[in-house]
Design a protein around this motif. Structure first.
Motif, mmCIF file in Angstrom:
data_model
loop_
_atom_site.group_PDB
_atom_site.id
_atom_site.type_symbol
_atom_site.label_atom_id
_atom_site.label_comp_id
_atom_site.label_asym_id
_atom_site.label_seq_id
_atom_site.Cartn_x
_atom_site.Cartn_y
_atom_site.Cartn_z
ATOM 1 N N UNK A 152 -4.250 -5.055 -6.303
ATOM 2 C CA UNK A 152 -5.143 -4.243 -5.461
ATOM 3 C C UNK A 152 -4.563 -3.858 -4.097
ATOM 4 N N UNK A 153 -3.521 -4.558 -3.650
ATOM 5 C CA UNK A 153 -2.876 -4.159 -2.378
ATOM 6 C C UNK A 153 -2.380 -2.717 -2.414
ATOM 7 N N UNK A 154 -2.044 -2.218 -3.595
ATOM 8 C CA UNK A 154 -1.418 -0.894 -3.713
ATOM 9 C C UNK A 154 -2.311 0.205 -3.157
ATOM 10 N N UNK A 155 -3.629 -0.006 -3.213
ATOM 11 C CA UNK A 155 -4.584 1.047 -2.828
ATOM 12 C C UNK A 155 -5.191 0.835 -1.448
ATOM 13 N N UNK A 156 -4.708 -0.174 -0.716
ATOM 14 C CA UNK A 156 -5.299 -0.498 0.580
ATOM 15 C C UNK A 156 -5.340 0.740 1.479
ATOM 16 N N UNK A 157 -6.516 0.997 2.084
ATOM 17 C CA UNK A 157 -6.659 2.114 3.012
ATOM 18 C C UNK A 157 -7.002 3.448 2.370
ATOM 19 N N UNK A 159 6.292 2.691 -2.001
ATOM 20 C CA UNK A 159 5.893 1.304 -2.278
ATOM 21 C C UNK A 159 5.536 1.071 -3.748
ATOM 22 N N UNK A 160 4.800 1.975 -4.351
ATOM 23 C CA UNK A 160 4.399 1.802 -5.754
ATOM 24 C C UNK A 160 5.599 1.824 -6.674
ATOM 25 N N UNK A 161 6.462 2.806 -6.474
ATOM 26 C CA UNK A 161 7.641 2.958 -7.338
ATOM 27 C C UNK A 161 8.578 1.756 -7.226
ATOM 28 N N UNK A 162 8.798 1.274 -5.995
ATOM 29 C CA UNK A 162 9.698 0.127 -5.817
ATOM 30 C C UNK A 162 9.169 -1.089 -6.586
ATOM 31 N N UNK A 163 7.863 -1.356 -6.495
ATOM 32 C CA UNK A 163 7.281 -2.487 -7.216
ATOM 33 C C UNK A 163 7.411 -2.285 -8.729
ATOM 34 N N UNK A 164 7.081 -1.088 -9.209
ATOM 35 C CA UNK A 164 7.139 -0.815 -10.656
ATOM 36 C C UNK A 164 8.564 -0.963 -11.182
ATOM 37 N N UNK A 165 9.524 -0.455 -10.438
ATOM 38 C CA UNK A 165 10.919 -0.542 -10.908
ATOM 39 C C UNK A 165 11.471 -1.958 -10.753
ATOM 40 N N UNK A 211 0.811 -1.219 0.000
ATOM 41 C CA UNK A 211 0.000 0.000 0.000
ATOM 42 C C UNK A 211 0.848 1.275 0.000
ATOM 43 N N UNK A 212 0.479 2.197 -0.879
ATOM 44 C CA UNK A 212 1.128 3.514 -0.908
ATOM 45 C C UNK A 212 0.562 4.436 0.177
ATOM 46 N N UNK A 213 -0.427 3.917 0.899
ATOM 47 C CA UNK A 213 -1.050 4.686 1.986
ATOM 48 C C UNK A 213 -0.062 4.841 3.141
ATOM 49 N N UNK A 214 0.711 3.785 3.413
ATOM 50 C CA UNK A 214 1.622 3.792 4.562
ATOM 51 C C UNK A 214 3.085 3.950 4.151
ATOM 52 N N UNK A 215 3.397 3.742 2.867
ATOM 53 C CA UNK A 215 4.779 3.853 2.397
ATOM 54 C C UNK A 215 4.780 4.509 1.023
#
Ligand code: THG
Length: 280
Positions: A216-221, A192-198, A185-189
């Motif tokens: 879908x974990x990326x948008x949690x919260x 997080x999104x960039x690390x996964x994409x790269x 989730x990018x909500x807490x870190x």
């Protein structure tokens, strides 16, 4: 690099040269009380309905997960696999953390399955890779190990590499390993999104393997999760992820558009066919 999976009636190819393969996620009791209850009662009607509706919505492969409190996965995974095989012709992705349940599911399955999943932990490699070898299945490799999910791009790639190498030692070719760089989730870190994409980009460049993502974990919260997931899936596709595990009802249109923009939809046939089918 082609990952081929099969039912007894259909073959699905996951490859950078083919359209993105939607793996339908909805046969999973997480957050679905009535499905969990139906599974506990060994009633497969809901499983069959979820199978049919996801295929109608564009799923080319179905993930089958029966994990919930009070459910014996060793008994229920093969039951669900049989129910889905009766209802549809698509190949299956058998989703369990329990190797005995995976074995029971593979025993019931007719075709070349996708096992979901192995990870970089020694115990997981030792239990799951022999199953992939024995049943001639492909396997999803999660970029995590005993220390959890690496926070760096290099750390994720190192786990992916370890899984591909260990699979090779069991005679499982890189074509039959589908890597999941894991969304957080990018909500807490914020990173997080960039690390996964790269990490996806780096795995494609260094290992060349096909990739999945439970996006879908990326948008949690966060609010309006669908919009975030749609954008993230498109970005992951540009970086080389080509078999997302998603709710096809929500994700199909964005995936078709991303395929169109990435040169994977000749003459826009798939996109135009989809838009026409929605107008009726
Ligand atoms: N990677 C891999 N496998 C995975 C995941 C992954 N398998 C499980 C999961 N993550 C992907 N599947 C789901 C299934 C359901 C939901 C999210 C991911 C979900 N369910 C709704 C809820 O909890 O509210 C229920 C809503 C509905 O669909 O009706 O969100 O990352 N390899």
């Amino acid at each position: 690099m082609q990952t081929v999976i099969r039912s007894n009636a259909q073959e699905v190819i996951i490859s950078p040269e083919h359209p993105t393969v939607i793996i339908g996620e909805r046969i999973n009791p997480t957050g679905k009380k009535r499905l969990a209850q139906a599974l506990a009662d060994k009633d497969m009607e809901r499983v069959r309905r979820l199978a049919l509706s996801q295929v109608a919505d564009g799923a080319a492969v179905l993930d089958v997960n029966v994990g919930a409190a009070g459910i014996d996965e060793v008994e229920l995974l093969p039951m669900a696999v049989r129910a889905v095989m009766e209802a549809t012709d698509v190949p299956l992705c058998l989703d369990s953390a329990n190797a005995e349940a995976l074995r029971a599911g593979l025993e019931a399955y007719e075709g070349k399955a996708l096992i979901n999943s192995v990870n970089g932990e020694e115990a997981s490699l030792a239990r799951v890779l022999p199953l992939a070898q024995e049943y001639g299945a492909a396997v999803i490799g999660l970029c995590m190990d005993d220390d959890g999910i690496p926070s760096t791009i290099e750390g994720r790639v190192a786990v992916a590499q370890k899984i591909v190498e260990r699979a090779a030692s069991f005679g499982i070719p890189a074509e039959d390993v589908v890597i999941d760089c894991l969304a957080m989730s990018v909500c807490t870190d914020a990173a997080a999104g960039r690390v996964t994409l790269e990490a996806i980009r780096a795995v494609r460049e260094t290992l060349g393997v096909n990739m999945t993502l439970g996006a879908s974990n990326v948008s949690f919260g966060l609010p309006d999760r669908e919009a975030i997931n749609e954008m993230f899936i498109a970005m992951a596709m540009q970086n080389g992820m080509n078999a997302p595990i998603v709710n096809p009802t929500q994700a199909r249109k964005g995936i078709l558009i991303a395929d169109l923009l990435l040169g994977l939809d000749e003459y826009a046939m798939r996109y135009v066919g989809y838009v026409r089918s929605q107008r009726k």
